[in-house]
Design a protein around this motif. Structure first.
Motif, PDB file in Angstrom:
ATOM      1  N   SER A  99     -56.352 -23.379  16.643  1.00 33.77           N
ATOM      2  CA  SER A  99     -57.118 -24.207  15.698  1.00 33.77           C
ATOM      3  C   SER A  99     -58.617 -24.107  15.930  1.00 33.77           C
ATOM      4  O   SER A  99     -59.362 -24.965  15.514  1.00 33.77           O
ATOM      5  N   LEU A 100     -59.034 -23.055  16.642  1.00 33.72           N
ATOM      6  CA  LEU A 100     -60.448 -22.829  16.944  1.00 33.72           C
ATOM      7  C   LEU A 100     -61.032 -23.935  17.807  1.00 33.72           C
ATOM      8  O   LEU A 100     -62.204 -24.280  17.682  1.00 33.72           O
ATOM      9  N   ARG A 101     -60.197 -24.509  18.684  1.00 33.62           N
ATOM     10  CA  ARG A 101     -60.734 -25.460  19.653  1.00 33.62           C
ATOM     11  C   ARG A 101     -61.448 -24.690  20.752  1.00 33.62           C
ATOM     12  O   ARG A 101     -61.464 -23.468  20.779  1.00 33.62           O
ATOM     13  N   GLU A 102     -61.998 -25.418  21.708  1.00 30.31           N
ATOM     14  CA  GLU A 102     -62.776 -24.775  22.755  1.00 30.31           C
ATOM     15  C   GLU A 102     -61.965 -23.783  23.571  1.00 30.31           C
ATOM     16  O   GLU A 102     -62.491 -22.839  24.131  1.00 30.31           O
ATOM     17  N   ASP A 103     -60.640 -24.002  23.696  1.00 33.22           N
ATOM     18  CA  ASP A 103     -59.834 -23.115  24.523  1.00 33.22           C
ATOM     19  C   ASP A 103     -59.303 -21.916  23.750  1.00 33.22           C
ATOM     20  O   ASP A 103     -58.580 -21.092  24.300  1.00 33.22           O
ATOM     21  N   ASP A 104     -59.610 -21.827  22.450  1.00 36.43           N
ATOM     22  CA  ASP A 104     -59.215 -20.654  21.666  1.00 36.43           C
ATOM     23  C   ASP A 104     -60.330 -19.624  21.795  1.00 36.43           C
ATOM     24  O   ASP A 104     -61.287 -19.637  21.040  1.00 36.43           O
ATOM     25  N   LYS A 105     -60.193 -18.735  22.736  1.00 39.68           N
ATOM     26  CA  LYS A 105     -61.317 -17.884  23.107  1.00 39.68           C
ATOM     27  C   LYS A 105     -61.256 -16.500  22.478  1.00 39.68           C
ATOM     28  O   LYS A 105     -62.218 -15.781  22.502  1.00 39.68           O
ATOM     29  N   ASN A 106     -60.094 -16.059  21.989  1.00 42.11           N
ATOM     30  CA  ASN A 106     -60.037 -14.720  21.416  1.00 42.11           C
ATOM     31  C   ASN A 106     -58.936 -14.604  20.377  1.00 42.11           C
ATOM     32  O   ASN A 106     -58.087 -15.487  20.243  1.00 42.11           O
ATOM     33  N   VAL A 107     -58.982 -13.523  19.653  1.00 43.77           N
ATOM     34  CA  VAL A 107     -57.990 -13.218  18.622  1.00 43.77           C
ATOM     35  C   VAL A 107     -57.489 -11.804  18.877  1.00 43.77           C
ATOM     36  O   VAL A 107     -58.294 -10.869  18.914  1.00 43.77           O
ATOM     37  N   ASN A 108     -56.196 -11.639  19.051  1.00 36.80           N
ATOM     38  CA  ASN A 108     -55.594 -10.313  19.190  1.00 36.80           C
ATOM     39  C   ASN A 108     -54.806 -10.006  17.931  1.00 36.80           C
ATOM     40  O   ASN A 108     -53.917 -10.775  17.553  1.00 36.80           O
ATOM     41  N   VAL A 109     -55.128  -8.939  17.272  1.00 36.74           N
ATOM     42  CA  VAL A 109     -54.447  -8.576  16.029  1.00 36.74           C
ATOM     43  C   VAL A 109     -53.955  -7.138  16.118  1.00 36.74           C
ATOM     44  O   VAL A 109     -54.480  -6.329  16.896  1.00 36.74           O
ATOM     45  N   SER A 110     -52.937  -6.832  15.313  1.00 34.73           N
ATOM     46  CA  SER A 110     -52.377  -5.484  15.256  1.00 34.73           C
ATOM     47  C   SER A 110     -52.272  -5.052  13.804  1.00 34.73           C
ATOM     48  O   SER A 110     -52.083  -5.880  12.898  1.00 34.73           O
ATOM     49  N   LEU A 111     -52.396  -3.781  13.581  1.00 36.30           N
ATOM     50  CA  LEU A 111     -52.323  -3.240  12.235  1.00 36.30           C
ATOM     51  C   LEU A 111     -50.890  -3.242  11.736  1.00 36.30           C
ATOM     52  O   LEU A 111     -49.967  -2.764  12.408  1.00 36.30           O
ATOM     53  N   VAL A 112     -50.681  -3.794  10.551  1.00 38.96           N
ATOM     54  CA  VAL A 112     -49.377  -3.738   9.902  1.00 38.96           C
ATOM     55  C   VAL A 112     -49.189  -2.316   9.400  1.00 38.96           C
ATOM     56  O   VAL A 112     -49.904  -1.862   8.501  1.00 38.96           O
ATOM     57  N   SER A 113     -48.234  -1.603   9.992  1.00 40.77           N
ATOM     58  CA  SER A 113     -48.146  -0.157   9.769  1.00 40.77           C
ATOM     59  C   SER A 113     -47.940   0.209   8.310  1.00 40.77           C
ATOM     60  O   SER A 113     -48.386   1.254   7.848  1.00 40.77           O
ATOM     61  N   ARG A 114     -47.292  -0.659   7.561  1.00 42.22           N
ATOM     62  CA  ARG A 114     -46.971  -0.301   6.192  1.00 42.22           C
ATOM     63  C   ARG A 114     -48.152  -0.471   5.250  1.00 42.22           C
ATOM     64  O   ARG A 114     -48.228   0.186   4.215  1.00 42.22           O
ATOM     65  N   ILE A 115     -49.060  -1.353   5.602  1.00 40.91           N
ATOM     66  CA  ILE A 115     -50.171  -1.664   4.687  1.00 40.91           C
ATOM     67  C   ILE A 115     -51.451  -1.073   5.267  1.00 40.91           C
ATOM     68  O   ILE A 115     -52.095  -1.663   6.142  1.00 40.91           O
ATOM     69  N   LYS A 116     -51.789   0.095   4.812  1.00 43.05           N
ATOM     70  CA  LYS A 116     -52.987   0.788   5.272  1.00 43.05           C
ATOM     71  C   LYS A 116     -53.948   0.992   4.101  1.00 43.05           C
ATOM     72  O   LYS A 116     -53.564   0.888   2.942  1.00 43.05           O
ATOM     73  N   GLY A 117     -55.160   1.344   4.436  1.00 48.95           N
ATOM     74  CA  GLY A 117     -56.170   1.570   3.403  1.00 48.95           C
ATOM     75  C   GLY A 117     -56.817   0.278   2.951  1.00 48.95           C
ATOM     76  O   GLY A 117     -56.616  -0.804   3.523  1.00 48.95           O
ATOM     77  N   GLN A 118     -57.635   0.354   1.915  1.00 48.93           N
ATOM     78  CA  GLN A 118     -58.457  -0.757   1.436  1.00 48.93           C
ATOM     79  C   GLN A 118     -57.621  -1.960   1.009  1.00 48.93           C
ATOM     80  O   GLN A 118     -56.759  -1.856   0.153  1.00 48.93           O
ATOM     81  N   VAL A 119     -57.909  -3.104   1.642  1.00 42.45           N
ATOM     82  CA  VAL A 119     -57.360  -4.389   1.214  1.00 42.45           C
ATOM     83  C   VAL A 119     -58.466  -5.160   0.526  1.00 42.45           C
ATOM     84  O   VAL A 119     -59.469  -5.509   1.145  1.00 42.45           O
ATOM     85  N   TRP A 120     -58.321  -5.410  -0.764  1.00 43.16           N
ATOM     86  CA  TRP A 120     -59.371  -6.075  -1.537  1.00 43.16           C
ATOM     87  C   TRP A 120     -59.322  -7.594  -1.415  1.00 43.16           C
ATOM     88  O   TRP A 120     -60.351  -8.251  -1.391  1.00 43.16           O
ATOM     89  N   ASP A 121     -58.110  -8.142  -1.338  1.00 39.72           N
ATOM     90  CA  ASP A 121     -58.004  -9.595  -1.416  1.00 39.72           C
ATOM     91  C   ASP A 121     -56.716 -10.047  -0.745  1.00 39.72           C
ATOM     92  O   ASP A 121     -55.701  -9.340  -0.750  1.00 39.72           O
ATOM     93  N   LEU A 122     -56.773 -11.237  -0.126  1.00 42.83           N
ATOM     94  CA  LEU A 122     -55.606 -11.913   0.419  1.00 42.83           C
ATOM     95  C   LEU A 122     -55.564 -13.306  -0.188  1.00 42.83           C
ATOM     96  O   LEU A 122     -56.515 -14.075  -0.036  1.00 42.83           O
TER      97      LEU A 122
END
Length: 962
Positions: free
Chosen positions: A366-389
């Motif tokens: 929730s972006l509190r003080e103890d939330d210090k980083n974000v680890n993300v991985s690429l969704v293999s099926r969805i590559k290339g330009q993403v215009w909107d979510l």
């Protein structure tokens, strides 16, 4: 285009699961935004040792080249005698800036003009000889200034300076609760007793093994101790124990050097080996900064928390400004890079990031003080330009360059048979709740199925255009913005397949074709061309300027993108900054401004996105990074005022031949020669450096304010004499006037307009008036005299005229008499000629008779008669009478002729007179009693004597002779 039936589509996809690439992108720990200053910017040495802030808000840095001052706009360097390194700085309450160096310490005293002048205190030492003393710390305690070296210290009470050399060595002096504490070798932490001039140990029992570098307040009864190699400790009373913190292991390795506590009770500790770390009272690390993320160098030599709760770092290489007092709290960059971020979605603890490389997924709190980083991985099926979510319920639609995907829980499916999704919006058309999607080619319609899930329904027939933005208004009209040019207003039939009405707009201003974006503000569709905003008038069916919005937005009327935040609150985004704006009942209020230039990451050109996480938090999407904005952050302790101040006033001659500084308060009037003036202001609110502008007005000269600008210098050249009031205002990007100042000054008249000059001019005026009076009087007298003289002259002229008339009459009379005389003379001459002619003829006849009669005519009688005839021929007496009369008539002819030609004989003169009378040669011969040959001979002789050419008529010459 052939479409796949919805049932076959679902069967074919069959709840596909997310598949992640083996390579993950790890975000660095969230950290405040940092601005770095290099030696090229502040124009001094790389190494900086100390930093502090004075009452005006100016920052001072101890630099290898001297004392540095920064006011938010300009850097200034003040050398210390000998160009020594400044190790320590203390702006005191008395306005002095105390500095310490090697065997030298003193203070810079601000002058009335704002300039700083150095005064040495070390030179005033008595009975003390400095021996390699280097001043590392300066503190003010109990009305005295302490200059601390490692083996000695010096005390200045405002009048005298005394030196104290101790038997042992100590580290840095720390002022804590109106006492001085320092780590003393062999005794650990000690308190200084000024009465006994001794250090007393304050820790009983086990002490930290390494040196204590900082003493900071923890709460009312506890004290935080920062050691160089043993981490953090808590001192309560005289008992010391280790403070359990996530930072201890880091600090033990990194060698803590300096530490401060911010106004929001965060401990910020600088190290020698690994930058700076921030720890809360629970011992958790909030953020770390070092050379791997934002700092130029890992060695922290000095630290300071300014009045706005920002942290300044004096580095071994450069200076860092850590914006801990900003609402934009955290920034992160991903390694390896995930590309430009176009959209983001947070659903519970799940986070999805759409970039130009594809869709990334991961976990976030929730972006509190103890939330210090974000680890993300690429969704293999969805590559290339993403215009909107866009999320609708539990469905996340990912508009991708290749397909439009729908993510539901752990499944992923292709949502539409139309390739190239760009944007998607929810609305009501013809009473039906739908989703409308813009793609590279067509408009797609989605409806809810029996389960309440959004599924593809159909495309809109006969519409093939790439759509970047779209909105659905309250009447169900679709407004679709072309990717590059124009706007479409589309009304659908009830089947949502066919277009009942469509109108194309190529321009909003009625001029050139342009790109048009469409958004919704307060449930009202608005359009922008990057210059100003427009809206649709339902009555006239025309697009018109949105005057209330344009007026309220001011500079942000040129925004080209709008992102909703919360009720009635929107982000208006430009290339360089974004404004948080509240729009309610056409009342527009700019709440805040975020400047993109403060981020280390570049923004995504023309596609900046700001996504709300909650009612108070937003995430700002950047190039391979995220920034988090917290509206509820108690920003910079807003009760602290930041004053706009006048830094310097400089007057100079227009030819720059001389310059003088002017007092900042109650200045003396300036000589007219120094009538060109330069004003320099300062607004040391470093949190708003990028978001403020300045405007100026000189009362008595300017008729209106200047346009807001970045420059803190305003110059006026060749001002007339008189009184002026210089005014300056600092204006926020929101348009709000934050602060203002006024400064009165006077320029004296030039010497020729001074008081003494005016007295002199008055005397001259009196003299001139007197002179003019006398002159007028004289002129009047002259005029009277002139009139009288004129009358006299007129009388004289009348008299002369009368006399001239008389003379004319007399002349005419004389001329008449002359003419008569001439006629008489001519007549007399002719009579003589006739007489002589008769006498000659008588003589000749007598001679003939004598010859004929011979002796018959007695000779005595003949001789007697001849004698009488000869006596009566022209004689000298006749000539004398003739000459006298001729001279009177012909203006002294003979006298003038004789004067000019004295060689003339009497006969020559006689011949000249006869020639002037225009007599014939025969007459002349008779008068002169000579033959015609004698006359011709006389003419020849006369011409020769008079030197008259043969061409000239001798008679004419005599007539013309004057």
């Amino acid at each position: 285009m052939r479409y796949i039936p919805l049932c076959k589509q679902i069967t074919a996809l069959y709840f596909l699961f997310l598949v992640f690439l083996p390579l993950s992108a790890e975000g660095a720990e969230f950290a405040p935004v940092v601005t770095n200053f290099t030696k090229k910017e502040y124009k001094a040495a790389n190494q900086n040792w100390a930093v502090a802030q004075d009452a005006h808000g100016f920052l001072y840095f101890g630099n290898n080249n001297g004392l540095l001052r920064y006011d938010g706009a300009a850097w200034e360097l003040f050398p210390v005698p000998g160009n020594r390194v400044v190790r320590s700085v203390l702006p005191a309450a008395d306005g002095r800036i105390y500095v310490g160096s090697f065997e030298e310490f003193g203070y810079f005293q601000p002058l009335s003009t704002g300039e700083l002048r150095y005064h040495s205190l070390s030179q005033q030492l008595r009975n003390y000889k400095m021996q390699n003393d280097e001043i590392w710390t300066i503190i003010s305690c109990r009305g005295k200034i302490y200059f601390q070296s490692f083996a000695s210290f010096f005390v200045f009470d405002g009048k005298q300076i005394t030196g104290h050399r101790m038997s042992g060595t100590f580290l840095f002096f720390n002022q804590y609760r109106n006492n001085i504490y320092s780590h003393v070798d062999g005794s650990s932490l000690c308190r200084y007793d000024p009465a006994k001039n001794k250090f007393h140990p304050v820790i009983e029992g086990e002490c930290p093994k390494s040196s204590i570098t900082a003493v900071l307040p923890y709460d009312a009864t506890k004290t935080l101790l920062v050691t160089t190699h043993d981490g953090l400790f808590i001192l309560e009373g005289s008992k010391c124990k280790r403070f359990e913190s996530q930072a201890n292991e880091f600090l033990i390795k990194a060698n803590a050097n300096r530490a401060i506590i911010t106004s929001d009770s965060v401990f910020v500790i600088g190290t020698i080996l690994d930058g700076v770390v921030a720890v809360n009272k629970a011992g958790k690390i909030l953020w770390k900064l070092n050379s791997t993320n934002f700092l130029q160098n890992n060695t922290i030599l000095g630290m300071y928390c300014d009045r706005a709760n920002n942290v300044w770092l004096a580095l071994d290489k450069g200076i860092a400004f850590v914006r801990t007092g900003s609402r934009v709290k955290y920034v992160t960059s991903f390694q390896p890079s995930i590309g430009a971020i176009y959209g983001l979605d947070k659903y519970g603890s799940d986070i999805y990031i759409g970039t130009n490389q594809g869709l990334y997924a991961g976990k976030i709190g929730s972006l509190r003080e103890d939330d210090k980083n974000v680890n993300v991985s690429l969704v293999s099926r969805i590559k290339g330009q993403v215009w909107d979510l866009k999320r609708f319920g539990n469905q996340l639609f990912c508009c991708n360059n290749e397909e439009t995907y729908c993510l539901t829980g752990n499944s992923i499916s292709i949502a539409s048979p139309v390739r190239g999704g760009v944007c998607i919006k929810q609305g009501v058309i013809n009473g039906q709740e739908v989703l409308v999607q813009g793609t590279y080619t067509q408009l797609c319609i989605y409806r809810k199925d029996a389960r309440g899930q959004w599924v593809f329904s159909n495309v809109v027939d006969n519409f093939i255009n790439p759509i970047r933005y779209l909105e659905i208004d309250y009447q169900g009209t679709i407004w679709a913005a072309h990717f590059h040019e124009g706007l479409y207003r589309i009304v659908l039939d009830r089947d949502l397949r066919h277009i009942r009405e469509m109108k194309t707009y190529t321009s909003l201003s009625g001029k050139t074709h342009t790109s048009i974006n469409v958004f919704k503000v307060a449930n009202r569709v608005v359009f922008t061309n990057g210059e100003r905003f427009y809206t649709f008038n339902d009555l006239t069916k025309e697009i018109i300027p949105f005057r209330a919005l344009n007026a309220g937005l001011r500079n942000f009327a040129s925004s080209y993108r709008i992102e909703p935040f919360r009720d009635n609150t929107y982000w208006f985004i430009r290339d360089d900054m974004a404004a948080l704006v509240q729009v309610e009942n056409e009342k527009v209020r700019i709440l805040d401004v975020v400047n993109y230039s403060s981020f280390p990451n570049e923004n995504v050109d023309k596609n900046q996105s700001i996504v709300p996480f909650s009612d108070s938090q937003c995430v700002i999407c950047l190039e391979n990074g995220l920034a988090f904005y917290n509206l509820n952050e108690h920003r910079s302790k807003s009760g602290i005022p930041f004053k706009l101040c006048l830094k310097s006033v400089t007057a100079y001659r227009a030819d720059n031949s001389a310059v003088q500084s002017v007092a900042l308060s109650e200045p003396d009037a300036l000589p007219f020669a120094f009538n060109s003036i330069q004003f320099t202001i300062a607004y040391p609110n470093y949190s708003k450096i990028e978001n403020v502008r300045f405007r100026y007005k000189l009362d008595g000269w300017d008729k209106k304010w200047t346009d807001p600008k970045n420059s803190v210098v305003q110059e006026y050249v060749r001002l007339p004499y008189g009184k002026y009031c210089f005014r300056a205002e600092v204006v926020a990007s929101t348009g709000e006037v934050i602060d203002r100042l006024a400064y009165d000054l006077e320029i004296l008249p030039p010497f020729y307009l001074s008081v003494w000059a005016k007295i002199f001019y008055f005397l001259l005026l009196v003299i001139a008036i007197r002179a003019i009076y006398l002159l007028i009087k004289t002129e009047q007298k002259k005029k009277r005299d002139k009139i009288e003289q004129k009358h006299i002259e007129l009388r004289r002229q009348e008299k002369e005229k009368s006399e001239q008339q008389i003379m004319k009459l007399e002349k005419e009379k004389l001329e008449t008499e002359v003419m008569l005389k001439s006629k008489e003379l001519a007549g007399s001459t002719m009579s003589i000629i006739k007489k002589n002619d008769i006498l000659v003829r008588i003589k000749e006849e007598l001679t003939l008779q004598k010859e004929h009669l011979g002796s018959q005519y007695p000779k005595k009688y003949y001789d007697k008669i001849v004698h009488i005839i000869d006596e009566n021929l022209s004689s000298e007496d006749d000539w004398a009478v003739f000459q006298s009369n001729f001279d009177r008539i012909h203006e002294n002819f003979f006298r003038n002729l004789h004067t000019r030609y004295p060689e003339l004989t009497s006969n020559d003169l006689r011949l000249c007179a006869y020639l002037r009378l225009n007599l014939s040669s025969k007459d002349i011969a008779n008068l002169m009693n000579i033959s015609l040959k004698g006359v011709e001979a006389g003419r020849y002789r006369l011409r020769k004597k008079l030197n008259i050419s043969a061409e000239k008529n001798l008679t004419e010459f005599m007539i013309e002779l004057k």
